[in-house]
Motif scaffolding. Structure first.
Motif, PDB file in Angstrom:
ATOM      1  N   THR A 142       0.846  -1.221   0.116  1.00 14.67           N
ATOM      2  CA  THR A 142       0.121  -0.001   0.045  1.00 14.67           C
ATOM      3  C   THR A 142       0.731   1.300   0.153  1.00 14.67           C
ATOM      4  O   THR A 142       0.634   2.270  -0.804  1.00 14.67           O
ATOM      5  N   ASP A 143       1.977   1.168   0.911  1.00 10.49           N
ATOM      6  CA  ASP A 143       2.822   2.359   0.980  1.00 10.49           C
ATOM      7  C   ASP A 143       3.567   2.520  -0.360  1.00 10.49           C
ATOM      8  O   ASP A 143       3.486   3.623  -0.774  1.00 10.49           O
ATOM      9  N   VAL A 144       4.061   1.337  -1.018  1.00 15.10           N
ATOM     10  CA  VAL A 144       4.595   1.528  -2.427  1.00 15.10           C
ATOM     11  C   VAL A 144       3.677   2.173  -3.335  1.00 15.10           C
ATOM     12  O   VAL A 144       4.162   3.032  -4.207  1.00 15.10           O
ATOM     13  N   ASN A 145       2.504   1.810  -3.584  1.00  8.74           N
ATOM     14  CA  ASN A 145       1.539   2.288  -4.309  1.00  8.74           C
ATOM     15  C   ASN A 145       1.062   3.652  -4.167  1.00  8.74           C
ATOM     16  O   ASN A 145       1.201   4.347  -5.257  1.00  8.74           O
ATOM     17  N   GLU A 146       1.072   4.104  -3.079  1.00  6.20           N
ATOM     18  CA  GLU A 146       0.792   5.499  -2.654  1.00  6.20           C
ATOM     19  C   GLU A 146       1.957   6.346  -2.913  1.00  6.20           C
ATOM     20  O   GLU A 146       1.732   7.377  -3.614  1.00  6.20           O
ATOM     21  N   GLU A 147       3.257   5.922  -2.947  1.00 13.27           N
ATOM     22  CA  GLU A 147       4.378   6.693  -3.264  1.00 13.27           C
ATOM     23  C   GLU A 147       4.532   6.740  -4.458  1.00 13.27           C
ATOM     24  O   GLU A 147       4.949   7.870  -5.367  1.00 13.27           O
ATOM     25  N   MET A 148       3.871   5.863  -5.208  1.00  7.45           N
ATOM     26  CA  MET A 148       4.031   5.665  -6.836  1.00  7.45           C
ATOM     27  C   MET A 148       3.249   6.662  -7.575  1.00  7.45           C
ATOM     28  O   MET A 148       3.224   7.054  -8.701  1.00  7.45           O
ATOM     29  N   LEU A 149       2.026   7.095  -6.675  1.00  2.60           N
ATOM     30  CA  LEU A 149       0.857   7.787  -7.205  1.00  2.60           C
ATOM     31  C   LEU A 149       1.007   9.384  -7.141  1.00  2.60           C
ATOM     32  O   LEU A 149       0.284  10.042  -7.534  1.00  2.60           O
ATOM     33  N   LYS A 150       1.989   9.604  -6.138  1.00  5.57           N
ATOM     34  CA  LYS A 150       1.976  11.062  -5.694  1.00  5.57           C
ATOM     35  C   LYS A 150       3.375  11.761  -6.391  1.00  5.57           C
ATOM     36  O   LYS A 150       4.282  11.073  -6.602  1.00  5.57           O
ATOM     37  N   PRO A 151       3.218  12.972  -6.560  1.00  6.25           N
ATOM     38  CA  PRO A 151       4.627  13.528  -7.127  1.00  6.25           C
ATOM     39  C   PRO A 151       5.427  13.502  -5.995  1.00  6.25           C
ATOM     40  O   PRO A 151       5.333  13.236  -4.725  1.00  6.25           O
ATOM     41  N   THR A 152       6.874  13.170  -6.580  1.00 11.34           N
ATOM     42  CA  THR A 152       8.086  13.016  -5.611  1.00 11.34           C
ATOM     43  C   THR A 152       9.099  13.938  -6.082  1.00 11.34           C
ATOM     44  O   THR A 152       9.068  14.618  -6.986  1.00 11.34           O
ATOM     45  N   VAL A 153       9.906  14.039  -5.160  1.00 11.56           N
ATOM     46  CA  VAL A 153      11.266  14.975  -5.431  1.00 11.56           C
ATOM     47  C   VAL A 153      12.307  14.340  -6.281  1.00 11.56           C
ATOM     48  O   VAL A 153      13.129  15.109  -6.755  1.00 11.56           O
ATOM     49  N   ILE A 154      12.200  13.106  -6.675  1.00  7.22           N
ATOM     50  CA  ILE A 154      12.805  12.473  -7.805  1.00  7.22           C
ATOM     51  C   ILE A 154      12.121  12.097  -8.980  1.00  7.22           C
ATOM     52  O   ILE A 154      10.956  11.822  -8.720  1.00  7.22           O
ATOM     53  N   SER A 155      12.547  11.821  -9.813  1.00  7.39           N
ATOM     54  CA  SER A 155      11.975  11.327 -11.126  1.00  7.39           C
ATOM     55  C   SER A 155      11.294  10.230 -11.041  1.00  7.39           C
ATOM     56  O   SER A 155      11.921   9.219 -10.301  1.00  7.39           O
ATOM     57  N   MET A 156      10.297   9.925 -11.931  1.00  7.71           N
ATOM     58  CA  MET A 156       9.702   8.632 -11.722  1.00  7.71           C
ATOM     59  C   MET A 156      10.371   7.302 -12.189  1.00  7.71           C
ATOM     60  O   MET A 156      10.369   6.253 -11.860  1.00  7.71           O
ATOM     61  N   SER A 157      11.485   7.821 -13.072  1.00  5.10           N
ATOM     62  CA  SER A 157      12.431   6.761 -14.036  1.00  5.10           C
ATOM     63  C   SER A 157      13.068   6.239 -12.588  1.00  5.10           C
ATOM     64  O   SER A 157      13.358   5.098 -12.763  1.00  5.10           O
ATOM     65  N   LEU A 158      13.604   7.073 -11.824  1.00  2.00           N
ATOM     66  CA  LEU A 158      14.473   6.437 -10.661  1.00  2.00           C
ATOM     67  C   LEU A 158      13.547   5.822  -9.576  1.00  2.00           C
ATOM     68  O   LEU A 158      14.006   4.739  -9.078  1.00  2.00           O
ATOM     69  N   LEU A 159      12.319   6.441  -9.240  1.00  2.00           N
ATOM     70  CA  LEU A 159      11.375   5.762  -8.429  1.00  2.00           C
ATOM     71  C   LEU A 159      11.004   4.400  -8.977  1.00  2.00           C
ATOM     72  O   LEU A 159      10.768   3.425  -8.121  1.00  2.00           O
TER      73      LEU A 159
END
Length: 202
Positions: A142-159
């Motif tokens: 659930t935490d992984v999915n939440e983090e993948m769905l919200k804006p982050t300070v690093i690029s999605m490619s890295l995430l």
């Protein structure tokens, strides 16, 4: 790798993998002390140390090294900020690994896994311990999915490197087996992926 990043003019990039490798070795030393002392930690104590030896930060930093056209020094620093997705990946990797490999590891003389620690602390059967641990895994997803769905300070490619680590860990140890140690157990999945792939519709 160090020669590579120096040639690319980014020598500081190698510091992160070196740091995380040192942390893993320190964690292995603590695990060895537990084994030599015959100490069975609480589930919480075990998870705290297992997070250190899960290698998620090391694997992530090495993956970032290979993506030096995208990764920045700030991205390597991000790994050290204890992000929620890294913590979740640690849990998924360690707990799925313990469920899949704990019987084999106990036969060869290994520290108690999350399964043994949970059983001893809560006085439950192996089946009950695995069921409770799988709840922790589900919460981590659930935490992984939440983090993948919200804006982050690093690029999605890295995430996505962290997401892919979690996926691989789950596949390697799903259904209570250890396909990391016994890789032949992945034969059917490899055949499906490489020999008989599902055709894509256009």
């Amino acid at each position: 790798m160090e020669e590579y990043v120096v040639k690319k003019g980014k020598p500081c990039y190698i510091n992160s993998p070196k740091f995380w490798l040192q942390r893993i070795v320190q964690g292995y030393f603590s695990e060895a002390k537990w084994l030599n002392e015959g100490y069975i930690p609480t589930f919480e104590e075990y998870i705290s140390l297992a997070a250190e030896t899960s290698a998620v930060e090391l694997i992530t930093s090495v993956a970032f090294l290979g993506m030096d056209d995208i990764a920045t020094e700030e991205d390597f620093d991000w790994i050290s900020t204890n992000p929620k997705i890294i913590n979740a990946a640690r849990l998924i990797g360690r707990l799925m690994g313990d469920i899949g490999s704990h019987k084999f590891e106990q036969k060869r003389g290994h520290i108690p896994s999350a399964v043994e620690c949970y059983m001893k602390q809560h006085g439950v059967s192996e089946e009950e311990a695995v069921e409770a641990i799988m709840e922790h895994v589900a919460n981590a997803w659930t935490d992984v999915n939440e983090e993948m769905l919200k804006p982050t300070v690093i690029s999605m490619s890295l995430l996505e490197r962290v997401l892919n680590y979690s996926r691989v860990a789950h596949i390697l140890y799903k259904d209570g087996y250890d396909a990391f140690t016994e890789a032949y157990k992945l034969k059917d999945q490899v055949v499906l992926l490489l020999k008989d792939p599902v055709p894509l519709q256009e």
